[in-house]
Design an enzyme around this catalytic site. Structure first.
Site, short mmCIF file in Angstrom:
data_model
loop_
_atom_site.label_atom_id
_atom_site.label_comp_id
_atom_site.label_asym_id
_atom_site.label_seq_id
_atom_site.Cartn_x
_atom_site.Cartn_y
_atom_site.Cartn_z
N GLN A 298 0.85 -1.20 0.00
CA GLN A 298 0.00 0.00 0.00
C GLN A 298 0.88 1.24 0.00
O GLN A 298 1.85 1.30 0.76
CB GLN A 298 -0.88 -0.01 1.25
CG GLN A 298 -1.92 -1.11 1.26
CD GLN A 298 -3.19 -0.74 0.54
OE1 GLN A 298 -3.33 0.38 0.04
NE2 GLN A 298 -4.12 -1.66 0.45
N TYR A 327 -7.46 -12.19 -2.07
CA TYR A 327 -6.69 -11.11 -2.72
C TYR A 327 -5.67 -10.57 -1.69
O TYR A 327 -5.63 -9.38 -1.42
CB TYR A 327 -7.59 -9.97 -3.20
CG TYR A 327 -8.79 -10.43 -4.00
CD1 TYR A 327 -8.72 -10.52 -5.38
CD2 TYR A 327 -9.98 -10.76 -3.36
CE1 TYR A 327 -9.82 -10.93 -6.12
CE2 TYR A 327 -11.08 -11.19 -4.10
CZ TYR A 327 -11.01 -11.26 -5.46
OH TYR A 327 -12.10 -11.67 -6.19
N ASP A 402 -10.11 -8.07 -0.52
CA ASP A 402 -9.48 -6.78 -0.87
C ASP A 402 -9.10 -6.83 -2.34
O ASP A 402 -7.93 -6.85 -2.70
CB ASP A 402 -8.24 -6.58 0.02
CG ASP A 402 -7.56 -5.25 -0.22
OD1 ASP A 402 -8.11 -4.41 -0.96
OD2 ASP A 402 -6.46 -5.04 0.33
N CYS A 429 -10.98 -0.52 -3.35
CA CYS A 429 -10.36 0.71 -3.84
C CYS A 429 -11.19 1.31 -4.97
O CYS A 429 -10.75 2.22 -5.67
CB CYS A 429 -8.92 0.45 -4.29
SG CYS A 429 -8.79 -0.86 -5.48
N1 SAH Z 1 -4.59 -7.24 0.54
C1 SAH Z 1 -3.35 -6.83 -0.05
C2 SAH Z 1 -3.39 -6.65 -1.56
C3 SAH Z 1 -4.54 -5.91 -2.15
S1 SAH Z 1 -4.36 -5.47 -3.86
C4 SAH Z 1 -2.84 -5.58 0.61
O1 SAH Z 1 -3.59 -4.86 1.23
O2 SAH Z 1 -1.65 -5.31 0.51
C5 SAH Z 1 -5.24 -6.72 -4.70
C6 SAH Z 1 -4.47 -7.99 -4.87
O3 SAH Z 1 -5.31 -8.92 -5.57
C7 SAH Z 1 -3.20 -7.87 -5.70
O4 SAH Z 1 -2.14 -8.41 -4.96
C8 SAH Z 1 -3.49 -8.73 -6.96
O5 SAH Z 1 -2.35 -9.40 -7.44
C9 SAH Z 1 -4.51 -9.70 -6.44
N2 SAH Z 1 -5.44 -10.29 -7.41
C10 SAH Z 1 -5.93 -9.77 -8.56
N3 SAH Z 1 -6.84 -10.58 -9.11
C11 SAH Z 1 -6.95 -11.66 -8.31
C12 SAH Z 1 -7.75 -12.86 -8.35
N4 SAH Z 1 -8.60 -13.08 -9.33
N5 SAH Z 1 -7.61 -13.74 -7.35
C13 SAH Z 1 -6.73 -13.52 -6.33
N6 SAH Z 1 -5.95 -12.43 -6.26
C14 SAH Z 1 -6.05 -11.49 -7.22
#
Ligand code: SAH
Length: 491
Positions: A298, A327, A402, A429
């Site tokens: 972040q 995610y 997320d 977001c």
């Molecule tokens: N929760 C974490 C990341 C959030 S960003 C934090 O707060 O740091 C969203 C994340 O979802 C990214 O890391 C991206 O690579 C992942 N992502 C995107 N599409 C996805 C999917 N279909 N399944 C699982 N993860 C996914």
């Protein structure tokens, strides 16, 4: 009314991208850089049937909410769409955006949303908050080497010595890199023909540790006069990691796959502190993360602590719960949850991020977090329908999501509903896809308990939101399950 006509407008609204909206002869006009309350003269640039676009030509009477933007380049750069709006009004705009989307896109009643919506959490100092900056390099019209940003929707570089959202040390790093390139005639990469060498400078800064990372993205296998560059960069206090990333592809993607650390460690360390969810004061509890050039992290460290502490509060963990964190990236939220839950399962599509998540768990002595690589919409149904998981995994107490801006996949939402957790914590977001997904969850029997926006991206139109949903009276609601699973339960 024709293209290029000059019209006078009073701006009465602001669109989702921060553009001002005013009416002229019954038509809505969208005007970039115009703010609510402005009286302006604008030139029509595009006319559609019921609306048009106009360019701000003159401020006849500025809005009382206008402030002097700190960055003289903010209109050209386009990164900070609402820097000219007072911070107080920026927060109000974001709060209204979230509320409006939930009502209009989500189809929730005003009363439902107003009962759940808490005040947006803003920043005390809404500048210099970004812990990561990526500067492209180029030449100005006189052939001088410049670092800066791409102008909105173009690939021409605006020289920016000092971006107001970034930390001050960025300027020192850029000056060193420019001096080194000039001294040794090191050419900038030319995206038109693929010639030259240096493409971008990536800088990361650990707010809790003051550690600095510099990564040069180049189109060759190495850089000349390395030692001189290292020596000069090391004069900057806090320098911890210097690396070279190789990207030979003709692409807009900034980082290539290969990174070599040329000095220090291949990562910097940062901490995310748990904050008191009531007043956001910092507590002693913290999780340490190693962040490498490629890691997703972040960008606003301070607000992230508030955001994650709220997500954790909403999860209402007592130590007995089984939690899925979908995610999960490098496990930032998962490790926060793991301190208070019995078991956490993280799912993330990027394998390197899962590797980082596992390492971060080990580093913090966290043994009750397990991570899976894959798409949430595939991994979750597999565990639900298949024979890998135990009962707690199939029916967790809490699910945290997320997702990226496009929101959750329908199959992911359907499986979440089938799993029937007590609570769902949705971190988003993008309030538009959030509203769409909340509608699916609400139709599946979940009730919105709390909604809170966080200003992670001050001066821009972006906003982060955390929502708590709880399992309502499921029997009485219709369940929308659009895909079939052999093992799907019928309520
Ligand atoms: N929760 C974490 C990341 C959030 S960003 C934090 O707060 O740091 C969203 C994340 O979802 C990214 O890391 C991206 O690579 C992942 N992502 C995107 N599409 C996805 C999917 N279909 N399944 C699982 N993860 C996914």
């Amino acid at each position: 009314m024709d293209k290029n006509d000059i019209i006078e407008l009073t701006i009465t609204d602001m669109g989702v991208d921060g553009e001002g909206i005013g009416r002229y002869e019954g038509m809505a006009f969208f005007v970039k850089d115009a703010l609510i309350g402005d009286r302006i003269r604008a030139r029509i640039v595009k006319l559609k049937k019921n609306y048009g676009y106009a360019r701000l030509e003159e401020l006849i009477e500025p809005s009382p909410d206008r402030v002097e933007p700190r960055c003289p380049l903010h209109r050209r750069c386009g990164g900070c769409q609402i820097q000219a709006l007072s911070y107080e009004k920026q927060l109000l705009y974001k709060q209204e955006k979230v509320r409006g989307h939930l009502i209009r896109i989500g189809g929730f009643s005003e009363a439902e949303i107003d009962a759940a919506l808490l005040p947006i959490v803003g920043m005390d100092e809404p500048f210099r908050y970004r812990n990561k900056a990526q500067f492209p390099l180029g030449y100005d019209s006189s052939g001088n080497l410049v670092t800066g940003f791409f102008a909105a929707r173009t690939h021409s570089i605006i020289p920016v010595e000092d971006c107001m959202l970034g930390v001050e040390v960025n300027r020192q790093v850029l000056a060193v890199v420019r001096r080194w390139m000039e001294k040794y005639y090191i050419p900038v990469y030319n995206e038109k023909d693929g010639s030259g060498l240096v493409r971008h400078v990536l800088i990361r800064y650990g707010f809790a540790t003051d550690e600095i990372m510099v990564c040069l993205i180049v189109s060759g296998s190495d850089i000349p006069q390395k030692q001189d560059l290292i020596r000069q960069l090391c004069e900057i206090r806090g320098m911890t990691s210097i690396s070279v990333n190789i990207n030979r592809e003709r692409t807009n993607v900034i980082l290539g796959k290969e990174t070599h650390c040329i000095w220090g460690t291949p990562y910097i360390t940062d901490y995310i502190h748990l904050r008191d969810p009531q007043d956001f004061t910092v507590t002693q509890q913290a999780i340490a993360y190693h962040i490498s050039p490629q890691s997703f992290y972040q960008v606003n460290s301070l607000q992230t602590e508030k955001l994650y502490s709220t997500a954790l509060e909403y999860a209402q963990l007592t130590g007995k719960e089984c939690v899925w964190d979908l995610y999960c990236g490098i496990g930032t939220i998962s490790l926060f949850l793991a301190q208070k839950a019995k078991q956490v399962y993280g799912v993330e599509v990027v394998p390197q991020a899962i590797e980082d998540a596992r390492q971060n768990a080990l580093r913090n002595g966290i043994a009750n977090a397990e991570f899976f690589v894959g798409k949430a919409e595939e991994v979750l149904p597999e565990f639900y329908a298949g024979s890998f998981g135990d009962e707690a995994m199939r029916h967790p107490d809490v699910i945290v999501v997320d997702p990226p801006r496009k929101g959750c996949d329908e199959a992911c939402l359907s499986t979440m509903l089938a799993m029937r957790p007590e609570r769902i914590v949705y971190v988003s977001c993008d309030p538009a896809t959030l509203a769409r997904d909340l509608r699916v969850l609400a139709d599946g029997g979940y009730r919105i308990e709390k909604v809170r926006a966080f200003d992670q991206f001050a001066q821009t139109v972006h906003v982060e939101v955390v929502v708590l949903l709880s399992k309502g009276d499921i029997q009485s609601k219709k369940i929308r399950v659009d895909f079939s699973l052999e093992d799907m339960e019928v309520f």
